[in-house]
Design a protein around this motif. Structure first.
Motif, PDB file in Angstrom:
ATOM      1  N   THR A 298      79.545 -25.036 126.782  1.00  0.00           N
ATOM      2  CA  THR A 298      78.362 -24.223 127.065  1.00  0.00           C
ATOM      3  C   THR A 298      78.715 -22.959 127.843  1.00  0.00           C
ATOM      4  OG1 THR A 298      77.972 -25.453 129.106  1.00  0.00           O
ATOM      5  CG2 THR A 298      76.872 -26.266 127.126  1.00  0.00           C
ATOM      6  N   SER A 299      80.021 -22.714 128.064  1.00  0.00           N
ATOM      7  CA  SER A 299      80.372 -21.637 128.993  1.00  0.00           C
ATOM      8  C   SER A 299      79.894 -20.263 128.511  1.00  0.00           C
ATOM      9  CB  SER A 299      81.885 -21.632 129.243  1.00  0.00           C
ATOM     10  OG  SER A 299      82.565 -21.564 128.001  1.00  0.00           O
ATOM     11  N   ALA A 300      80.052 -19.977 127.244  1.00  0.00           N
ATOM     12  CA  ALA A 300      79.604 -18.667 126.754  1.00  0.00           C
ATOM     13  C   ALA A 300      78.085 -18.563 126.863  1.00  0.00           C
ATOM     14  CB  ALA A 300      80.043 -18.480 125.304  1.00  0.00           C
ATOM     15  N   ALA A 301      77.406 -19.653 126.525  1.00  0.00           N
ATOM     16  CA  ALA A 301      75.947 -19.641 126.555  1.00  0.00           C
ATOM     17  C   ALA A 301      75.413 -19.449 127.972  1.00  0.00           C
ATOM     18  CB  ALA A 301      75.410 -20.948 125.963  1.00  0.00           C
ATOM     19  N   GLU A 302      76.141 -19.996 128.942  1.00  0.00           N
ATOM     20  CA  GLU A 302      75.670 -19.884 130.328  1.00  0.00           C
ATOM     21  C   GLU A 302      75.638 -18.445 130.813  1.00  0.00           C
ATOM     22  OE1 GLU A 302      78.196 -22.754 132.179  1.00  0.00           O
ATOM     23  OE2 GLU A 302      76.953 -24.388 131.399  1.00  0.00           O
ATOM     24  N   GLY A 303      76.469 -17.603 130.211  1.00  0.00           N
ATOM     25  CA  GLY A 303      76.477 -16.201 130.607  1.00  0.00           C
ATOM     26  C   GLY A 303      75.473 -15.338 129.863  1.00  0.00           C
ATOM     27  N   MET A 304      74.686 -15.939 129.018  1.00  0.00           N
ATOM     28  CA  MET A 304      73.728 -15.169 128.214  1.00  0.00           C
ATOM     29  C   MET A 304      72.559 -14.720 129.083  1.00  0.00           C
ATOM     30  SD  MET A 304      74.658 -15.306 124.812  1.00  0.00           S
ATOM     31  CE  MET A 304      73.187 -15.420 123.789  1.00  0.00           C
ATOM     32  N   PRO A 305      71.922 -13.619 128.689  1.00  0.00           N
ATOM     33  CA  PRO A 305      70.811 -13.100 129.491  1.00  0.00           C
ATOM     34  C   PRO A 305      69.698 -14.132 129.675  1.00  0.00           C
ATOM     35  CG  PRO A 305      71.401 -11.545 127.749  1.00  0.00           C
ATOM     36  CD  PRO A 305      72.194 -12.798 127.501  1.00  0.00           C
ATOM     37  N   GLY A 306      69.201 -14.223 130.872  1.00  0.00           N
ATOM     38  CA  GLY A 306      68.032 -15.044 131.157  1.00  0.00           C
ATOM     39  C   GLY A 306      68.308 -16.517 131.337  1.00  0.00           C
ATOM     40  N   VAL A 307      69.542 -16.944 131.125  1.00  0.00           N
ATOM     41  CA  VAL A 307      69.803 -18.380 131.194  1.00  0.00           C
ATOM     42  C   VAL A 307      69.782 -18.850 132.653  1.00  0.00           C
ATOM     43  CG1 VAL A 307      71.530 -20.185 130.814  1.00  0.00           C
ATOM     44  CG2 VAL A 307      71.072 -18.482 129.039  1.00  0.00           C
ATOM     45  N   VAL A 308      69.027 -19.890 132.917  1.00  0.00           N
ATOM     46  CA  VAL A 308      68.955 -20.476 134.262  1.00  0.00           C
ATOM     47  C   VAL A 308      69.999 -21.577 134.403  1.00  0.00           C
ATOM     48  CG1 VAL A 308      67.468 -21.741 135.888  1.00  0.00           C
ATOM     49  CG2 VAL A 308      66.499 -19.920 134.444  1.00  0.00           C
ATOM     50  N   LYS A 309      70.010 -22.503 133.452  1.00  0.00           N
ATOM     51  CA  LYS A 309      70.947 -23.614 133.523  1.00  0.00           C
ATOM     52  C   LYS A 309      70.966 -24.316 132.166  1.00  0.00           C
ATOM     53  CE  LYS A 309      71.893 -27.448 136.796  1.00  0.00           C
ATOM     54  NZ  LYS A 309      73.307 -27.172 137.017  1.00  0.00           N
ATOM     55  N   ILE A 310      72.122 -24.827 131.818  1.00  0.00           N
ATOM     56  CA  ILE A 310      72.247 -25.568 130.565  1.00  0.00           C
ATOM     57  C   ILE A 310      72.682 -27.002 130.882  1.00  0.00           C
ATOM     58  CG2 ILE A 310      73.500 -25.745 128.371  1.00  0.00           C
ATOM     59  CD1 ILE A 310      73.635 -22.689 128.360  1.00  0.00           C
ATOM     60  N   PHE A 311      72.015 -27.943 130.259  1.00  0.00           N
ATOM     61  CA  PHE A 311      72.285 -29.363 130.510  1.00  0.00           C
ATOM     62  C   PHE A 311      72.816 -30.012 129.232  1.00  0.00           C
ATOM     63  CE2 PHE A 311      68.953 -27.967 133.322  1.00  0.00           C
ATOM     64  CZ  PHE A 311      69.151 -28.650 134.510  1.00  0.00           C
ATOM     65  N   THR A 312      73.731 -30.961 129.431  1.00  0.00           N
ATOM     66  CA  THR A 312      74.179 -31.798 128.308  1.00  0.00           C
ATOM     67  C   THR A 312      74.076 -33.261 128.736  1.00  0.00           C
ATOM     68  OG1 THR A 312      76.486 -31.836 129.007  1.00  0.00           O
ATOM     69  CG2 THR A 312      75.815 -30.003 127.567  1.00  0.00           C
ATOM     70  N   GLY A 313      74.430 -34.158 127.839  1.00  0.00           N
ATOM     71  CA  GLY A 313      74.323 -35.584 128.125  1.00  0.00           C
ATOM     72  C   GLY A 313      75.046 -35.997 129.389  1.00  0.00           C
ATOM     73  N   LYS A 314      76.151 -35.304 129.693  1.00  0.00           N
ATOM     74  CA  LYS A 314      76.947 -35.652 130.871  1.00  0.00           C
ATOM     75  C   LYS A 314      76.125 -35.527 132.153  1.00  0.00           C
ATOM     76  CE  LYS A 314      81.693 -34.839 132.438  1.00  0.00           C
ATOM     77  NZ  LYS A 314      81.711 -36.237 132.884  1.00  0.00           N
ATOM     78  N   ASP A 315      75.195 -34.566 132.171  1.00  0.00           N
ATOM     79  CA  ASP A 315      74.373 -34.363 133.368  1.00  0.00           C
ATOM     80  C   ASP A 315      73.422 -35.527 133.610  1.00  0.00           C
ATOM     81  OD1 ASP A 315      75.278 -31.683 134.064  1.00  0.00           O
ATOM     82  OD2 ASP A 315      74.367 -31.100 132.156  1.00  0.00           O
ATOM     83  N   PHE A 316      73.293 -36.411 132.618  1.00  0.00           N
ATOM     84  CA  PHE A 316      72.348 -37.525 132.750  1.00  0.00           C
ATOM     85  C   PHE A 316      73.047 -38.881 132.827  1.00  0.00           C
ATOM     86  CE2 PHE A 316      69.755 -34.040 131.464  1.00  0.00           C
ATOM     87  CZ  PHE A 316      68.541 -34.263 132.090  1.00  0.00           C
ATOM     88  N   GLU A 317      74.359 -38.838 133.056  1.00  0.00           N
ATOM     89  CA  GLU A 317      75.101 -40.094 133.158  1.00  0.00           C
ATOM     90  C   GLU A 317      74.545 -40.996 134.259  1.00  0.00           C
ATOM     91  OE1 GLU A 317      79.664 -40.172 131.960  1.00  0.00           O
ATOM     92  OE2 GLU A 317      79.181 -38.530 133.324  1.00  0.00           O
TER      93      GLU A 317
END
Lengths: 791, 263
Positions: free
Chosen positions: A59-78
């Motif tokens: 998600t690293s490229a996406a995290e730098g996109m305009p307006g992005v606050v935070k990106i979550f994946t399954g790992k964040d819900f372990e």
């Protein structure tokens, strides 16, 4: 009993639905109408394959996109809980069902098209979607388990790697009946066998699901606005099992909800995500499902494959029923999924008939498809459909009149204990059938068939009965059956100083008209105008814990709680009135909003008493507290058992296979009725949905688990032109014997009773004019009817 | 949808110029394109709206007796204004989609898109219409080149459609139950030159003429003339809503009904 006057607003009045004013003028307050200051938007990146291993996600490229606050994946819900299942079924060998983990976001594997892989929170929805396209991920696609029979074979792809197979449970009901049933079938004079499919449906409420969550940093309190039929249940399931938030820190609000049909009962990953992310992002988070997402993330309904055998003796008395059903659970266990093909299905297999031996076997199967759960009727339509189809088929095989065969086998004495563990308290099946024959003008069918044939069309008549167990239901019983929740209902009646009333109910209205019908009950009891009473629902902060609306339970259970609370109000108000009139409490009568003393001309008005309760200057403070507010919890002693008889007449174009519904008649027994107009509307809507299932709707997957009917371009919903004007009657009334209102519930009846009527009619048409078709599965769409006619 | 610029020219010349911009896309009534954009299935940088161009709208009969319909004319307008001249065509237009679709969707947009289930291609092909663009005139027989494919070049705009008016005609469609597009639609047009039969919805190759039926009906315009005729199912669409054999069967049924209904 009902008073037939124009000014009467109590029980029996066909008051227009007060909530419709705001709904029809665009002033409803739906969840998507709610915006919280500073909110961010979430977009879910969803799997486009049915089954696969997530080998990488960057998600690293996406995290730098305009307006992005935070990106979550399954790992964040372990460390976060699994989306829980609210019902545990014990199988025929005494083992509990398999219960795989259901993560908020997919981790390791995706298990159906639409399974969320990542969630992007951004300042705007467009930015969230842009960022989703910048997430780099690899999914190693795996063979999918789609067809239930194949999914149970050795070597089938495993939906859950930690399970030994895709069988969730193998349930037998009643296991002790099995030997007698097998014996009865072996010795029967005639056995009719039918294999059928109860087609998978998508509920398609007009309003898609929405969740808006906020977290208050000053007191660590969360508020979730969500499209739910039972906000208290969501608070419990999500708070206790998924996110670990205690009830006093979590408020769940379900404001105006634009239709549920069952699919908004369940706790969904998206609302848990928004609540979790609101704190993680320190910003309110909003998600609004698109219609495309709804098709691949709202729990689907039905999807049973069944073999049913009906045994009869030489006099055509039913002697045994044996059924084997495969029930699709989809990829994960949705909240009440295990209960639908078992306790809501097997218990209804006796129908309206005195069949002494019944055995039901259900195998629930995991597949790489969207989870399946309750949809209007939930299990009872599946039971009714197979039973009423096999009876029709038996009548055709035996050359006897299908109505006479039913009448001959009707249960006529109540209470009646079925061989499938329930006890019908009351009913009158011959009466509803008599009424049906009258309103459907069955005597005129032969002439109408001739008219159709003169136009080159086939005409068919289908008749069936139904019974349902609703008013769900006694907590102690459902607890024994595996429910992990109670099924009581609550009400708080808050009488205000000037006499107006707010009734807080734990049930929830999402189209049923509670805001109109419930006040009619209280108005009747107090003898005041219903306009003085408002219903408050859908907010855990405003009323006591309640279990919500499904299973045609709101009036039977929630309304009964309201009656109990209102009785407490009356008792206390009489004490106050007695004090005001210096009379004995036992002499106080309440009628038309006036308290009187028996045998005198003394009276005080309702408003005098309510004012005294809150301005207790002249008040029996030694005996009772000030104020006039009472709460009651009501837990019924049994289900309620509405029943009815339905008739459908179709015209069938043999050149194209197109079926049109020419007449549809419904004679229902709902016990006592509060608002006849609303009841008719509920029946109309239910029949429209049943016609949709029978003729139009079909949720289809291909062999790879791709959803073929993923939009309205391919999923056919019933429209106004597809349904006729209905003849509905609910004058046959055998009041429920165990709730204070004598009501049975009417919300699901139409959807339960109508599919077999339609298909029986189609089959009747397909056995006229020289045609011979024994059975066809739903939906009886033109191409399928034509194919059936080709043999 | 993705971000895009929008141009709203009021003359054909300005529209042509605007379509010369990089990744420009013409927007008619938007009944297909807007849903496509919303699903992010297309990403033009410029949308050129044709709905403000007065010279591309209207229904009239020219000196040669052809019914001339501007490419930007909505289905609703065709339904009303063509009724006195070409009832079969007006009736087709009045049954496309629902009122909202008919009030936005245009004949030019429909023909440019050439959806295999759209109604207008059947009318254009059966009528032997001429599709007029900003650069040339194309006969219907040359125009339709398969599903979603036409003779149009990049940036070419359908400005007008010229329909010879048949003696009698009729369009009958059998609706796909979900989308209510034509599962099979048949347009029959009888003129002094003979009968033309065009079929939409059925074939993987888009709208087509059923030449056997045309020959039979040209020698005798009656339902009975079609007895024993059938189209092959080889190229027919097969999907959730019907097999190839079913569609082939429906071609025969709808053709008979169109002949019976022709007026």
């Amino acid at each position: 009993m009902p008073k037939d006057t124009a000014s009467h607003t109590g029980i029996g009045a066909s008051t227009k639905r007060r909530e419709d004013v705001r709904f029809l003028t665009g002033n409803g307050n739906y969840t998507d109408d709610i915006s919280v200051f500073g909110q961010a938007y979430v977009h879910f990146l969803r799997s486009d394959v049915a089954h696969g291993r997530i080998t990488s996600i960057d998600t690293s490229a996406a995290e730098g996109m305009p307006g992005v606050v935070k990106i979550f994946t399954g790992k964040d819900f372990e460390a976060v809980g699994s989306i829980p299942c609210g019902w545990q079924v014990t199988d025929r060998h005494g083992a509990v069902m398999k219960e795989p983990r259901h993560p908020v976001l997919a981790y390791g594997k995706v298990r159906h098209v639409g399974d969320p892989i990542a969630a992007i929170v951004a300042d705007s929805l467009a930015e969230a979607r842009d960022a989703a396209e910048a997430i780099v991920y690899d999914i190693e696609e795996l063979p999918a388990a789609v067809n239930m029979k194949d999914a149970l074979k050795d070597g089938a792809p495993l939906v859950h790697d930690d399970l030994s197979d895709n069988l969730c449970y193998d349930w037998g009901f009643v296991e002790e009946n099995k030997g007698a049933v097998n014996e009865a079938i072996k010795t029967a004079a005639h056995v009719t066998t039918l294999e059928l499919v109860n087609n998978r449906l998508v509920a398609n409420p007009m309003e898609p699901r929405v969740a808006v969550a906020e977290w208050n940093k000053s007191n660590d309190e969360y508020t979730l606005y969500t499209t739910s039929q039972n906000p208290h249940v969501i608070r419990l399931l999500m708070g206790a099992f998924v996110l670990g938030i205690p009830e006093h820190k979590l408020r769940v609000v379900a404001p105006d909800v634009g239709g549920g049909f069952g699919t908004k009962i369940f706790h969904y990953a998206e609302e848990a995500f928004c609540t979790f992310a609101a704190k993680a992002c320190k910003r309110p988070v909003k998600w609004t499902s698109t219609r495309s997402e709804a098709f691949m993330s709202d729990a689907h309904g039905r999807d049973h494959v069944t073999k049913i055998e009906l045994a009869l003796d030489k006099d055509n008395n039913f002697t045994a029923i044996r059924t084997e059903t495969l029930a699709n659970m989809g990829a994960y266990l949705s909240t009440f999924a295990p209960s639908v093909p078992t306790w809501l299905h097997g218990t209804l297999m006796a129908g309206n008939y005195k069949t002494p031996n019944i055995y039901v076997n259900v195998k629930a199967v995991f597949t790489n498809t969207v989870p399946v759960d309750a949809y209007r009727g939930a299990g009872r339509p599946e039971a009714t459909y197979q039973l009423e189809r096999v009876i029709d088929m038996a009548a055709r095989e035996l050359g006897v009149d299908p109505i006479a065969l039913r009448r001959q086998n009707f249960i006529t004495e109540f209470p009646y204990a079925t061989p499938v563990a329930v006890e019908y308290d009351t009913g009158d099946y011959p009466a509803t059938m008599d009424k049906l024959e009258e309103i459907a003008d069955l005597a005129g069918f032969a002439a109408r068939r001739k008219e159709s044939e003169a136009k080159g069309k086939l005409r068919g008549l289908g008749v069936n009965c139904y019974i349902e167990a609703c008013g769900i239901a006694p907590s102690n019983l459902v607890g024994q059956l595996g429910a992990r929740a109670g099924l009581y209902e609550s009400a708080t009646v808050r009488v205000n100083a000037t006499g107006s009333i707010s009734v807080m109910t734990g049930s929830h209205s999402h189209g049923q008209g509670h805001e109109t019908a419930f006040p009619q009950v209280v108005a009747e009891m107090l003898g005041i105008d219903a306009s003085m009473i408002d219903i408050v629902h859908g907010d855990t902060a405003r009323g006591p814990m309640g279990m919500g609306t499904y299973g045609s339970r709101s009036l039977a259970v929630g309304g009964s709680a309201m009656v109990r609370a209102t009785e407490k109000i009356i008792n206390k108000a009489k004490k106050i009135a007695a004090h005001l009139m210096e009379a004995s409490e036992g002499d106080i009568e309440l009628k038309d909003g006036q308290f009187t003393v028996a045998g005198t001309d003394k009276s005080v008005a309702w408003g005098d008493v309510t004012l005294a309760a809150y301005v207790p200057h002249n008040y029996p403070l030694d005996d009772i507290e000030p104020g006039l507010e009472e709460t009651a919890f009501y837990d019924p002693s049994n289900f309620t058992y509405p029943s009815g008889a339905y008739a459908c007449e179709v015209e069938l174009d043999p050149e194209t296979g197109k079926v049109t519904i020419e007449r549809f008649s419904a004679a229902d027994d709902f016990g006592n009725i509060i608002n006849p107009m609303i009841v008719s509307g509920q029946v109309h809507g239910g029949i429209a949905q049943g016609i949709g299932q029978a003729l139009l709707e079909n949720c289809a997957y291909d062999e790879n688990g791709q959803l073929l009917s993923a939009s309205y371009m391919d999923y056919a919903m019933p429209r106004a032109a597809d349904v006729p004007f209905y003849a509905v009657d609910h004058s046959c009334q055998t009041p429920c014997t165990h709730n204070p209102l004598g009501v049975k519930g009417c919300g699901e009846a139409g959807a339960i009773g109508s599919p077999p009527a339609v298909i029986n009619a189609v089959i009747d048409a397909l056995n006229s004019g020289g045609h011979k078709v024994a059975h066809m599965d739903m939906p009886a769409s033109p191409s399928r009817v034509w194919a059936a006619m080709q043999g | 949808m993705y971000a895009f610029e929008i141009e709203r020219p009021t003359t054909l010349a300005d529209a042509v110029a605007a379509l010369g911009r990089e990744e420009a896309q013409a927007l008619g009534g938007g009944q297909t394109l807007i849903p496509t954009l919303k699903q992010r299935l297309a990403m033009p940088s410029v949308l050129v709206s044709l709905s403000g161009i007065a010279e591309m709208r209207g229904v009239s009969v020219n000196d040669a007796g052809l019914l001339c319909i501007g490419g930007g004319t909505t289905h609703g307008t065709v339904a009303k204004e063509a009724a006195a001249h070409y009832p079969g065509l007006a009736d087709l237009a009045s049954h496309i989609g629902d009122p909202a679709v008919r009030n936005r969707g245009t004949i030019g947009g429909s023909l440019a898109n050439n959806d295999p289930s759209a109604c207008y291609p059947a009318a254009a092909l059966a009528s032997g219409a001429t599709i007029v663009t900003n650069t040339r005139e194309i006969t219907a027989d040359d125009y339709f080149q398969g599903m979603f494919t036409t003779a149009l070049e990049e940036g070419e705009i359908v400005t007008e459609v010229k329909f010879p008016i048949p003696e009698v005609s009729c369009y009958i469609k059998f609706e796909q139950p979900a989308s209510r597009f034509a599962l099979v639609g048949v347009f029959v047009a009888k003129s002094a030159d003979g009968v033309r039969v065009a079929v939409t919805g059925a074939s993987n190759n888009g709208v087509f003429r059923w030449s056997e039926a045309e020959a039979a009906l040209s020698s005798e315009f009656s339902v009975g003339a079609l007895d024993g005729l059938s189209v092959a199912s080889d190229d027919m669409i097969a999907d959730l809503h019907g097999s190839a054999a079913y569609r082939a069967h429906l071609v025969g049924v709808m053709t008979k009904r169109a002949v019976a209904g022709a007026k």
